[in-house]
Every structure is written in structure tokens, then in C-alpha cells.
Design an enzyme around this catalytic site. Structure first.
Site, mmCIF file in Angstrom:
data_model
loop_
_atom_site.group_PDB
_atom_site.id
_atom_site.type_symbol
_atom_site.label_atom_id
_atom_site.label_comp_id
_atom_site.label_asym_id
_atom_site.label_seq_id
_atom_site.Cartn_x
_atom_site.Cartn_y
_atom_site.Cartn_z
ATOM 1 N N GLY A 111 -4.382 4.474 3.426
ATOM 2 C CA GLY A 111 -3.290 4.014 2.575
ATOM 3 C C GLY A 111 -3.837 2.990 1.593
ATOM 4 N N ARG A 131 0.835 -1.202 0.000
ATOM 5 C CA ARG A 131 0.000 0.000 0.000
ATOM 6 C C ARG A 131 0.871 1.254 0.000
ATOM 7 N NH1 ARG A 131 0.821 2.289 4.746
ATOM 8 N NH2 ARG A 131 1.033 1.037 6.644
ATOM 9 N N CYS A 188 2.921 7.026 10.163
ATOM 10 C CA CYS A 188 2.855 7.748 8.879
ATOM 11 C C CYS A 188 4.062 8.656 8.695
ATOM 12 C CB CYS A 188 1.546 8.521 8.760
ATOM 13 S SG CYS A 188 0.083 7.485 8.928
#
Length: 241
Positions: free
Chosen positions: A143, A77, A172
Site C-alpha cells: 500500500g 496510503r 485488505c
């Protein structure tokens, strides 16, 4: 009439099992054998690393995470590292996608609407990030990956989960990022309501008509020739929470 979005609540599922199911459903959707689908579930404690994850995003020794029962998986992802655990609603929309940015914006709108229904004011992340924030911190992450015109992976909304595991990583890629949840916002114990609202709002944001499909039925459909899911005894059309 709008196209359908099949919505299925899976309960708590190991990450590897959920990923294998995603792959099967993605293959079936890309082949046109099933409709657009949204999987809703929870995971046991796990960190997932996106394709942009950097070495320092998990700064502690591997044994530290293992001792706390947190698995680690690499994924394809977008984005960097994040945490999933009990009390967090995870959504995997496996849908035909036109423009990726518009698709992400639709997911953001849906999550903001879910939070608004709970009395929480939220907003999409600033440019360069994908997720949802409140004044207390980041409350949802997004994501995705689009392959063969169909999305995989998706979003994670903190409902009533332990936020401490976020402090052991750079979530993140953000150093010392403040994290929030519905419980921290004063709305604890709302998973059932939130997951029902999430299915409705994602369908609405994607201009789809929600149709609830059992996990057992969905698994069977993902492995069989295309045919519509059997009607359950209770109404399963577009449901407003």
C-alpha cells in the site's frame, strides 16, 4: 553507474515514530537532499487503515483490539486495513516515482524474488489488488502513496509473525482471507536473511545500487544539507545476501 538506494534497518519501531521519520525523509528526498531510500523495520502490533477502508473492516469493538495491545492508526496510503506486528518485515521505499503502476510492479517482483530465494513459490495478486500470494494464502501486502513525485508507505512481508490478528479484521477488505507467512510455508526464523535479501532485491527491481546506511546516520542526513553518507568500516556497497 546506477543511482543509489540507501537501505537502513531500523529494528522494531512504533508506528507513529516510523511515520514521523518517513515524513522527514520524504521531505528531504522531494527536495533532492538525499538519495532514494528504503526503510526496513518491524512494528509492535498495530492495525493501519488506508484511504479505502470501510466501516466493517474492523468488525469488533475497539476495546477488543485495545485489550490485545493492538493500536489503530489512520493513514493516507492506498488500500484498506492491514495488520503489522513482530516477525513481519515492513519496507518503506521513499523513492522518486515515474509511473505508479510500474513502481508497484517492481516491488511485487522484488518480493517474489525474496520468497523464491527462500524456496517459496509466490505470485502477485490478481488485478484489482496489490500484494503477494502463495498457494496457502496472502503472504505480503502493498500500500503506497505518491506525493510530489516521491513514494511513501510500502510493503509488509509475513516472515515469522502471529497470523491470528488478521482473523479479527477484513485484511485488505477480504472476508475470511487466508493468510500465510514464511513460517507457515516451512521457513521459520528467517528475518535476518529475509531483510538482507529484501534490500538487495528492491534495489535490483528499481535498477538501483544498494548502499547500507545506519539508522543514526540516515536520521542525521534527513535533517541536514545533502551529502553522501559516511563509509562504514565494513563494506556497504551492493551486498548479495
Amino acid at each position: 553507474m546506477a543511482a543509489e538506494l540507501w537501505v537502513s534497518w531500523l529494528g522494531r519501531v512504533e508506528y507513529s515514530e516510523a511515520l514521523a521519520l518517513q515524513v522527514r525523509i520524504h521531505r528531504a528526498r522531494a527536495a533532492g537532499r538525499i538519495a532514494d531510500t528504503l526503510l526496513l523495520l518491524e512494528h509492535p502490533p498495530v492495525y493501519t487503515r488506508g484511504v479505502r477502508t470501510e466501516h466493517g473492516d474492523l468488525p469488533l469493538p475497539a476495546d477488543f483490539y485495545a485489550e490485545r495491545g493492538i493500536a489503530i492508526y489512520d493513514t493516507d496510503r492506498g488500500g484498506r486495513v492491514t495488520y503489522h506486528g513482530p516477525g513481519q518485515l515492513v519496507g518503506y521505499p521513499i523513492v522518486k516515482v515515474g509511473r505508479v503502476r510500474e513502481f508497484v510492479a517492481a516491488i511485487e517482483r522484488a518480493l517474489v524474488a525474496v520468497l523464491a530465494a527462500e524456496g517459496v513459490v509466490a505470485r502477485p495478486a490478481p488485478p484489482g489488488d496489490a500484494g503477494i500470494w502463495t498457494d496457502r494464502g496472502k503472504i505480503a501486502s502493498i500500500g503506497i502513496r505518491v506525493r510530489d513525485g516521491v513514494s511513501m508507505h510500502g510493503f509488509a512481508l509475513n516472515v515469522d509473525c502471529d497470523l491470528e490478528p488478521f482473523s479479527w479484521i477484513r485484511p485488505c477488505g477480504m472476508e475470511g482471507a487466508a493468510m500465510s507467512s514464511l513460517a507457515r510455508e516451512g521457513r521459520p526464523g528467517r528475518m535476518r536473511c529475509v531483510r538482507r535479501r529484501a534490500g538487495y532485491e528492491v534495489a535490483r527491481a528499481l535498477d538501483r545500487r544498494q548502499r547500507l546506511v545506519s539508522a543514526k546516520r540516515l536520521r542525521a542526513l534527513a535533517s541536514s544539507p545533502a551529502r553522501p553518507p559516511r563509509r562504514e568500516r565494513r563494506p556497504v556497497g551492493a551486498v548479495r545476501p
